[in-house]
Motif scaffolding. Structure first.
Motif, PDB file in Angstrom:
ATOM      1  N   GLY A   8     -10.910 -46.444  18.894  1.00 14.80           N
ATOM      2  CA  GLY A   8     -11.554 -46.700  17.871  1.00 14.80           C
ATOM      3  C   GLY A   8     -11.401 -45.736  16.599  1.00 14.80           C
ATOM      4  O   GLY A   8     -12.070 -45.926  15.625  1.00 14.80           O
ATOM      5  N   VAL A  12     -10.558 -44.352   7.173  1.00 13.67           N
ATOM      6  CA  VAL A  12     -11.694 -45.241   6.560  1.00 13.67           C
ATOM      7  C   VAL A  12     -12.052 -44.295   5.332  1.00 13.67           C
ATOM      8  O   VAL A  12     -11.814 -43.070   5.429  1.00 13.67           O
ATOM      9  CB  VAL A  12     -12.936 -45.151   7.551  1.00 13.67           C
ATOM     10  CG1 VAL A  12     -13.301 -43.746   7.880  1.00 13.67           C
ATOM     11  CG2 VAL A  12     -13.978 -46.200   6.989  1.00 13.67           C
ATOM     12  N   LEU A  18     -17.256 -46.490  11.522  1.00 12.31           N
ATOM     13  CA  LEU A  18     -16.606 -46.411  12.652  1.00 12.31           C
ATOM     14  C   LEU A  18     -17.358 -46.630  13.907  1.00 12.31           C
ATOM     15  O   LEU A  18     -18.362 -45.951  13.926  1.00 12.31           O
ATOM     16  CB  LEU A  18     -15.452 -45.432  12.724  1.00 12.31           C
ATOM     17  CG  LEU A  18     -13.961 -45.356  11.662  1.00 12.31           C
ATOM     18  CD1 LEU A  18     -13.433 -44.073  12.020  1.00 12.31           C
ATOM     19  CD2 LEU A  18     -13.248 -46.668  12.060  1.00 12.31           C
ATOM     20  N   VAL A 115      -9.788 -39.442  13.679  1.00 16.47           N
ATOM     21  CA  VAL A 115     -10.751 -39.971  12.404  1.00 16.47           C
ATOM     22  C   VAL A 115     -10.455 -39.357  11.410  1.00 16.47           C
ATOM     23  O   VAL A 115     -10.580 -38.175  11.205  1.00 16.47           O
ATOM     24  CB  VAL A 115     -12.170 -39.856  12.771  1.00 16.47           C
ATOM     25  CG1 VAL A 115     -13.164 -40.259  11.538  1.00 16.47           C
ATOM     26  CG2 VAL A 115     -12.824 -40.773  13.971  1.00 16.47           C
TER      27      VAL A 115
END
Length: 119
Positions: A8, A12, A18, A115
């Motif tokens: 995941g 972004v 997210l 991330v």
């Protein structure tokens, strides 16, 4: 042994969202505590959120109003919903699990999912 598989992560824009997932496939033991930690470049690993088997949650102050941790015991999976992402949320997110196995508690870590939040 418990193997943790995260997914995941991604790139972004700031303000985006997210959802991270972490599963323990093939695990026949119940997970007592799930957690998410963040490892940012050059910084110590810090707790992001945890959730117990009773559903009690705990969040770092930085994500308290933006992140939600949840668990699906039937699937041995934990989720981290992240909203209003900020540049400072960038890092490797690692899944953490504590399982009661063979009369003792054991902790396990996933490999992490990246991330990246662009400002």
């Amino acid at each position: 042994q418990v193997q943790l598989v995260e997914s995941g992560g991604g790139l972004v824009q700031a303000g985006g969202s997210l959802r991270l997932s972490c599963a323990a496939p093939g695990t026949f033991f119940s997970i007592d505590v799930w957690g998410w930690y963040r490892q940012a470049p050059g910084k110590q690993r810090t707790m992001v959120a945890t959730i117990t088997s009773a559903g009690t949650t705990n969040y770092a102050d930085s994500g308290k109003d933006r992140f939600t941790i949840s668990r699906d015991n039937a699937k041995n999976t934990v989720y981290l919903h992240m909203n209003s992402l900020e540049f400072e949320d960038t890092g490797v997110y690692l899944c953490y699990a504590v399982a009661y196995i063979n009369s003792g508690y054991h902790a396990y870590w996933g490999q992490g999912t990246q991330v990246t939040v662009s400002s």
